[in-house]
Design an enzyme around this catalytic site. Structure first.
Site: not given
Ligand code: NDP
Ligand code: OXD
Length: 313
Positions: A228, A276
């Site tokens: 993000r 994005h």
């Molecule tokens: P998940 O919820 O599966 O994974 C999130 C990861 O981040 C987990 O490993 C979590 O730790 C870690 N995390 C969260 N908070 C912290 C913190 N404070 N410190 C350290 N680690 C942290 O999310 P996804 O993998 O499905 O997606 C990740 C992000 O990708 C989405 O939230 C979105 O913002 C972004 N995204 C962007 C897209 C784009 O087109 N650019 C498309 C899709 C998603 P833990 O394993 O311990 O819970």
């Molecule tokens: C998502 C994105 O969160 O598209 O899936 O950013």
């Protein structure tokens, strides 16, 4: 449980295809209609209008059309019902491709070759193998783990950082605040796949970038952010590129989106910009998953991929 009606509330995304596909199985009300409607039991949302959902007296669950749910939490009147985030092979595959593409592009020095081609320079710089480069993934969730597997199979050394300890075969894993600096110190290419939460906002700042390993075969540290935009400080990235803290960056997300035309990131020679678009939410793949979940919930089964409200993701 009886078959529920859906409110479709999308901002900045054309609702037509989502509407058509959801309507194949259920009655769908399109925002701005639907406020206060007691027959609506599910909301399918992207940046829903503030306080709209709290007006629905019989709402059972909220479905985000994205993997990220920061846009859902931006609503000050968010009702206390389960929130489901997207986990889908199609979206994961898009992200894996984006990460592999950007990592290989930096690793194989595409920016240098582009400049050489423009100047018609025939010069072969030293070539490294992937195993000499450590890619560190911030956020080892469903997208981060899939990207890590792909990078491992390409031969890269892979590090991962998460909130809780997440062991993964072949990956050096780090967790929590105490694990962050050791993780960064062992990382040449940083891939950010974190969710945006109060804890992660602004985490990709100059101080963090300073901790990346710079004396590596790449000739500098590289940042790739597909998480993000508000995880990062755009100005800090520019400063890090100017003073050599960063060699190059690939940015899919920005503090303000669309990226303002005045942003120097657009024309920076060391920055690769995408709008994005790393992993698009494709309704043809995501709607069947949502409809299946709604039907299962009505049969008394549990919803999957629920958001932890306290953690914010
Ligand atoms: P998940 O919820 O599966 O994974 C999130 C990861 O981040 C987990 O490993 C979590 O730790 C870690 N995390 C969260 N908070 C912290 C913190 N404070 N410190 C350290 N680690 C942290 O999310 P996804 O993998 O499905 O997606 C990740 C992000 O990708 C989405 O939230 C979105 O913002 C972004 N995204 C962007 C897209 C784009 O087109 N650019 C498309 C899709 C998603 P833990 O394993 O311990 O819970
Ligand atoms: C998502 C994105 O969160 O598209 O899936 O950013």
């Amino acid at each position: 449980m009886e078959k529920g009606k859906i409110l479709l509330a999308l901002t900045g995304i054309h609702p037509q295809r989502w509407h058509e596909l959801l309507s194949a199985e259920r009655e769908v009300v399109l925002e701005p209609n639907g406020a206060n409607d007691p027959s609506i039991t599910y909301a399918v949302v992207w940046k829903q209008k503030p306080n709209l959902l709290k007006s629905l007296p019989n709402l059972r669950a909220i479905f985000s059309i994205g993997a990220g749910v920061d846009h859902v939490f931006a609503d000050p009147g968010l009702p206390d019902v389960p929130i489901v985030k997207i986990v889908a092979d199609n979206l994961t595959q898009h992200m894996v491709e984006y990460v592999a593409w950007r990592v290989l592009d930096h690793h194989r020095q595409a920016m240098l070759y582009r400049v050489q081609q423009q100047k018609k320079i025939w010069h072969e710089p030293p070539q490294r193998v992937a195993g000499d480069i450590s890619v560190g993934i911030m956020g080892l969730g469903s997208l981060g783990r899939a990207a890590a597997s792909a990078l491992l199979s390409l031969g890269f050394a892979v590090n991962g950082w998460s909130r809780s300890e997440r062991p993964m075969k072949g990956v050096s894993t780090y967790s929590g605040e105490s694990g962050l600096i050791p993780f960064l110190n062992a990382t040449d290419i940083l891939v950010v796949l974190l969710p945006l939460t109060p804890q992660t906002q602004g985490i990709v700042n100059y101080g963090l970038l300073k901790e990346l390993r710079k004396r590596n075969g790449l000739g500098g540290a590289v940042l790739i952010n597909a998480g993000r935009g508000r995880l990062q400080k755009d100005a800090d990235i520019l400063r890090a590129l100017e003073d050599g803290t960063l060699k190059e960056a690939s940015l899919d997300v920005f503090e303000v989106e669309p990226l303002p035309k005045t942003s120097p990131l657009w024309s920076h020679p060391k920055v690769f910009v995408t709008p994005h678009a790393a992993a698009t939410s494709d309704p043809a793949h995501l709607v069947p998953i949502m409809l299946r979940q709604m039907a299962a919930y009505e049969r008394g089964e549990k919803l999957e991929n629920l958001v932890d409200r306290e953690a914010g993701y």
